[in-house]
Design a protein around this motif. Sequence first.
Motif, PDB file in Angstrom:
ATOM      1  N   GLN A  60     -23.975  -0.313 -10.456  1.00  0.00           N
ATOM      2  CA  GLN A  60     -23.067  -1.548 -10.741  1.00  0.00           C
ATOM      3  C   GLN A  60     -23.731  -2.649 -10.287  1.00  0.00           C
ATOM      4  OE1 GLN A  60     -19.853  -0.815 -13.346  1.00  0.00           O
ATOM      5  NE2 GLN A  60     -19.050  -3.222 -12.524  1.00  0.00           N
ATOM      6  N   CYS A  61     -23.114  -1.569  -8.833  1.00  0.00           N
ATOM      7  CA  CYS A  61     -23.166  -1.872  -7.043  1.00  0.00           C
ATOM      8  C   CYS A  61     -24.116  -1.167  -6.505  1.00  0.00           C
ATOM      9  CB  CYS A  61     -21.883  -1.855  -7.090  1.00  0.00           C
ATOM     10  SG  CYS A  61     -20.383  -2.319  -7.713  1.00  0.00           S
ATOM     11  N   HIS A  62     -24.116  -0.258  -6.862  1.00  0.00           N
ATOM     12  CA  HIS A  62     -25.838   0.181  -5.410  1.00  0.00           C
ATOM     13  C   HIS A  62     -26.617   0.505  -6.223  1.00  0.00           C
ATOM     14  CE1 HIS A  62     -22.229   2.160  -2.743  1.00  0.00           C
ATOM     15  NE2 HIS A  62     -21.639   2.043  -4.071  1.00  0.00           N
ATOM     16  N   VAL A  63     -27.694   0.062  -5.993  1.00  0.00           N
ATOM     17  CA  VAL A  63     -28.841  -0.154  -6.354  1.00  0.00           C
ATOM     18  C   VAL A  63     -30.596   0.842  -4.736  1.00  0.00           C
ATOM     19  CG1 VAL A  63     -28.861  -2.088  -7.728  1.00  0.00           C
ATOM     20  CG2 VAL A  63     -29.611  -2.349  -5.331  1.00  0.00           C
ATOM     21  N   PRO A  64     -31.260   1.164  -5.917  1.00  0.00           N
ATOM     22  CA  PRO A  64     -31.908   2.101  -5.502  1.00  0.00           C
ATOM     23  C   PRO A  64     -33.564   1.049  -4.521  1.00  0.00           C
ATOM     24  CG  PRO A  64     -32.877   1.976  -7.800  1.00  0.00           C
ATOM     25  CD  PRO A  64     -32.015   1.550  -7.470  1.00  0.00           C
TER      26      PRO A  64
END
Length: 148
Positions: free
Chosen positions: A126-130
Amino acid sequence: MKRSNVIHWLLFVCLAVINFQVSSAGLTSLRGDAAIEAAEPAPPELERFINDKENVDRTFKQQPPLIPHTNEKYTINLRVNKCLDCHMKQPGKDEAKSVEMSESHFMDRAGNKLDHPSGARHFCTQCHVPQIDAKPLVENTFKTVAAN
Ligand code: HEC
Ligand code: HEC
């Protein structure tokens, strides 16, 4: 002819003229020449996630750090959270393998410390994206928070 009909007609003529001018200016969209209805496959560079490179510099102070590795196979659901295998100290696990989630992830909304990750942080992506290894579409001079 009613007045509102006249206005409709005028609008129609204006739009037709604008449309003609835009299409005759030789513009092509980022999708290339593909017809609007055609479902084009995503460009291959959009599949190329960076993997286990160095951590990505943060863009602004409170930014959730970007994930510097692929994460497609790491299941997160009600029962399982694969991310915790590596991002939480657990007995018997190699602690040096990766950075543990920060303290903020072990607090409830009132700021009380918890002995388990907060439910509000369960869905990591939801907050960390690749990140994808793609060239910027347009040049820009943006500097990350570290470079400022
Ligand atoms: C197999 C182990 C492993 C799994 C599973 C894993 N990671 Fe990582 N992760 C790492 C390693 C190693 C690094 C790089 C070192 C570091 O900064 O932790 C890293 C880095 C990160 C960072 C960057 C931290 C920073 O400060 O820049 C984030 C964010 C992150 N992972 C999130 C996730 C999320 C979200 C998941 C689940 C979708 C996940 N990771 C699953 C091993 C793992
Ligand atoms: C509501 C948003 C949010 C969720 C959900 C969330 N994080 Fe974070 N995370 C952040 C923010 C913001 C930071 C940076 C500030 C901080 O450390 O609190 C961060 C920092 C981190 C770091 C870097 C710690 C360090 O010291 O460099 C890791 C690793 C991490 N998160 C992993 C996870 C994992 C794994 C999950 C899922 C279990 C998760 N996060 C869920 C927002 C979130």
